[in-house]
Design a protein around this motif. Structure first.
Motif, PDB file in Angstrom:
ATOM      1  N   PHE A 143      55.629  44.390  49.467  1.00 57.48           N
ATOM      2  CA  PHE A 143      56.500  43.950  49.379  1.00 57.48           C
ATOM      3  C   PHE A 143      57.837  42.936  49.985  1.00 57.48           C
ATOM      4  O   PHE A 143      58.132  41.947  50.250  1.00 57.48           O
ATOM      5  CB  PHE A 143      57.775  44.814  47.990  1.00 57.48           C
ATOM      6  CG  PHE A 143      58.374  44.572  47.414  1.00 57.48           C
ATOM      7  CD1 PHE A 143      58.527  43.265  46.860  1.00 57.48           C
ATOM      8  CD2 PHE A 143      59.204  44.667  48.022  1.00 57.48           C
ATOM      9  CE1 PHE A 143      59.647  42.624  45.702  1.00 57.48           C
ATOM     10  CE2 PHE A 143      61.004  44.340  47.497  1.00 57.48           C
ATOM     11  CZ  PHE A 143      60.807  43.065  46.627  1.00 57.48           C
ATOM     12  N   LEU A 144      57.517  43.983  51.052  1.00 60.07           N
ATOM     13  CA  LEU A 144      58.409  43.660  52.206  1.00 60.07           C
ATOM     14  C   LEU A 144      57.895  42.540  52.870  1.00 60.07           C
ATOM     15  O   LEU A 144      59.139  41.295  53.334  1.00 60.07           O
ATOM     16  CB  LEU A 144      58.748  44.469  53.403  1.00 60.07           C
ATOM     17  CG  LEU A 144      59.214  45.551  52.516  1.00 60.07           C
ATOM     18  CD1 LEU A 144      60.153  47.075  54.005  1.00 60.07           C
ATOM     19  CD2 LEU A 144      61.013  45.663  52.504  1.00 60.07           C
ATOM     20  N   LEU A 145      57.320  42.337  53.066  1.00 56.67           N
ATOM     21  CA  LEU A 145      56.232  41.124  53.989  1.00 56.67           C
ATOM     22  C   LEU A 145      56.225  40.106  53.186  1.00 56.67           C
ATOM     23  O   LEU A 145      56.720  39.051  53.150  1.00 56.67           O
ATOM     24  CB  LEU A 145      55.364  41.237  54.255  1.00 56.67           C
ATOM     25  CG  LEU A 145      54.658  42.758  55.284  1.00 56.67           C
ATOM     26  CD1 LEU A 145      53.550  42.517  56.042  1.00 56.67           C
ATOM     27  CD2 LEU A 145      55.080  42.376  56.537  1.00 56.67           C
ATOM     28  N   LEU A 146      55.616  40.474  51.567  1.00 56.46           N
ATOM     29  CA  LEU A 146      55.912  39.107  51.018  1.00 56.46           C
ATOM     30  C   LEU A 146      57.629  38.377  50.655  1.00 56.46           C
ATOM     31  O   LEU A 146      57.873  37.053  50.488  1.00 56.46           O
ATOM     32  CB  LEU A 146      55.472  39.510  49.615  1.00 56.46           C
ATOM     33  CG  LEU A 146      54.077  39.534  49.575  1.00 56.46           C
ATOM     34  CD1 LEU A 146      53.608  40.951  47.822  1.00 56.46           C
ATOM     35  CD2 LEU A 146      53.090  38.309  49.297  1.00 56.46           C
ATOM     36  N   SER A 147      58.004  39.579  50.761  1.00 56.19           N
ATOM     37  CA  SER A 147      59.622  38.678  50.337  1.00 56.19           C
ATOM     38  C   SER A 147      59.992  38.612  51.322  1.00 56.19           C
ATOM     39  O   SER A 147      60.700  36.958  51.311  1.00 56.19           O
ATOM     40  CB  SER A 147      60.462  40.039  50.541  1.00 56.19           C
ATOM     41  OG  SER A 147      60.144  40.692  48.872  1.00 56.19           O
ATOM     42  N   HIS A 148      59.574  38.541  52.087  1.00 54.34           N
ATOM     43  CA  HIS A 148      59.748  38.105  53.928  1.00 54.34           C
ATOM     44  C   HIS A 148      59.945  36.260  54.005  1.00 54.34           C
ATOM     45  O   HIS A 148      60.872  35.230  54.452  1.00 54.34           O
ATOM     46  CB  HIS A 148      59.862  39.006  55.359  1.00 54.34           C
ATOM     47  CG  HIS A 148      60.903  38.212  56.509  1.00 54.34           C
ATOM     48  ND1 HIS A 148      61.714  37.952  56.021  1.00 54.34           N
ATOM     49  CD2 HIS A 148      60.042  37.940  57.633  1.00 54.34           C
ATOM     50  CE1 HIS A 148      61.662  37.877  57.708  1.00 54.34           C
ATOM     51  NE2 HIS A 148      61.046  36.962  57.945  1.00 54.34           N
ATOM     52  N   ALA A 149      58.322  36.259  53.691  1.00 58.92           N
ATOM     53  CA  ALA A 149      57.578  35.283  53.801  1.00 58.92           C
ATOM     54  C   ALA A 149      58.103  34.497  52.798  1.00 58.92           C
ATOM     55  O   ALA A 149      58.285  32.880  52.688  1.00 58.92           O
ATOM     56  CB  ALA A 149      56.397  35.528  53.469  1.00 58.92           C
ATOM     57  N   PHE A 150      58.007  34.562  52.010  1.00 58.37           N
ATOM     58  CA  PHE A 150      59.210  33.536  50.757  1.00 58.37           C
ATOM     59  C   PHE A 150      60.744  33.648  51.238  1.00 58.37           C
ATOM     60  O   PHE A 150      60.849  32.192  51.056  1.00 58.37           O
ATOM     61  CB  PHE A 150      58.687  33.733  49.244  1.00 58.37           C
ATOM     62  CG  PHE A 150      57.086  34.124  48.144  1.00 58.37           C
ATOM     63  CD1 PHE A 150      56.673  32.569  48.945  1.00 58.37           C
ATOM     64  CD2 PHE A 150      56.405  35.219  48.450  1.00 58.37           C
ATOM     65  CE1 PHE A 150      55.020  32.394  48.227  1.00 58.37           C
ATOM     66  CE2 PHE A 150      54.583  35.059  48.593  1.00 58.37           C
ATOM     67  CZ  PHE A 150      54.282  33.435  47.885  1.00 58.37           C
ATOM     68  N   GLY A 151      60.948  34.458  51.539  1.00 55.50           N
ATOM     69  CA  GLY A 151      61.757  34.312  52.177  1.00 55.50           C
ATOM     70  C   GLY A 151      62.300  32.946  52.779  1.00 55.50           C
ATOM     71  O   GLY A 151      63.351  31.967  52.726  1.00 55.50           O
ATOM     72  N   LEU A 152      61.598  32.877  53.705  1.00 55.24           N
ATOM     73  CA  LEU A 152      61.574  31.670  54.738  1.00 55.24           C
ATOM     74  C   LEU A 152      60.846  30.192  54.261  1.00 55.24           C
ATOM     75  O   LEU A 152      61.005  28.940  54.952  1.00 55.24           O
ATOM     76  CB  LEU A 152      60.860  32.184  55.705  1.00 55.24           C
ATOM     77  CG  LEU A 152      60.678  33.423  56.616  1.00 55.24           C
ATOM     78  CD1 LEU A 152      59.856  34.091  57.355  1.00 55.24           C
ATOM     79  CD2 LEU A 152      62.531  33.002  57.633  1.00 55.24           C
TER      80      LEU A 152
END
Length: 237
Positions: A143-152
């Protein structure tokens, strides 16, 4: 110009891709520390090797490495070499997963196949020790990786796995990845054939998935020990 969610019709009556007039390439993930409630992702370092070796050594055998490209390291020196290979690979952004409840490294995961021009990347090299398996830390790390990627600003996050690795495919589908198809005989691995299954989440799907996982991880559903009241599929409608 007519449009639906998938495509447009141009002046010749031909279907063409959805217009993206404001699209700009995104930035490369820089290996920032990613903090969650139960785990923390920090840039992978050789100094983590001994702790990771101890975490992976808690397994009774090496069955969790069957579908991985490498064999399980059997010495700290081999673990150091395995870690160094990921750090030195320019195509990877590798992380150590720190289990906050145990305060120790418990797994490794990477961004890979990063395409900043088109806003696409993969979550790969997922290597969980038994300390993470079937626990909230694995889900939260993804979830943290997904959130960071879409946040970028990435438009697509992919997941690929050996078609026979049903546990990996189930793990991806459980948190909202959609199966896209199977590439047959795409590679050989450990002197065996590998067919590869592809899954993805795209940006228009992410808000609903993010809200569901956030609710599942929240204090109303998950206690401080990582014990859930309701399973994630209850929230992913």
């Amino acid at each position: 110009m007519m449009m639906n969610a998938a495509h447009c019709i141009n002046e010749y009556g031909q279907p063409v891709g959805e217009a993206l007039p404001d699209w700009k390439p995104v930035t490369l993930p820089a290996g920032e520390v990613l903090n969650g409630r139960f785990c923390q992702l920090i840039p992978l370092e050789v100094a983590h090797s001994e702790a990771l070796f101890n975490a992976f050594s808690t397994a009774q055998d090496d069955r969790d490495w069957t579908w991985l490209g490498a064999e399980q390291p059997v010495t700290v020196e081999q673990m150091q070499a395995w870690v160094s290979h990921k750090i030195e690979d320019p195509q990877l952004v590798p992380y150590t997963v720190i289990d906050k409840m145990r305060n120790q490294p418990s797994g490794v995961v990477c961004y890979s196949a990063i395409d900043t021009s088109n806003g696409a990347l993969e979550i790969g090299h997922v290597t969980w020790s038994v300390l993470m398996q079937r626990r909230v830390t694995g889900t939260e790390a993804l979830f943290l990786l997904l959130s960071h990627a879409f946040g970028l600003g990435y438009r697509r996050v992919a997941w690929r796995c050996d078609s026979l690795n049903t546990a990996s495919r189930r793990a991806a589908e459980r948190i909202g990845f959609t199966f896209e198809g199977r590439f047959r005989q795409v590679m050989t691995r450990k002197q065996r054939n590998r067919d590869t299954d592809w899954l993805s989440i795209i940006d228009r799907e992410w808000p609903a998935i993010s809200a569901a996982i956030s609710t599942w991880l929240g204090e109303d559903n998950m206690d401080k020990h990582g014990v859930q009241k309701h399973k994630l599929d209850r929230f992913l409608l």
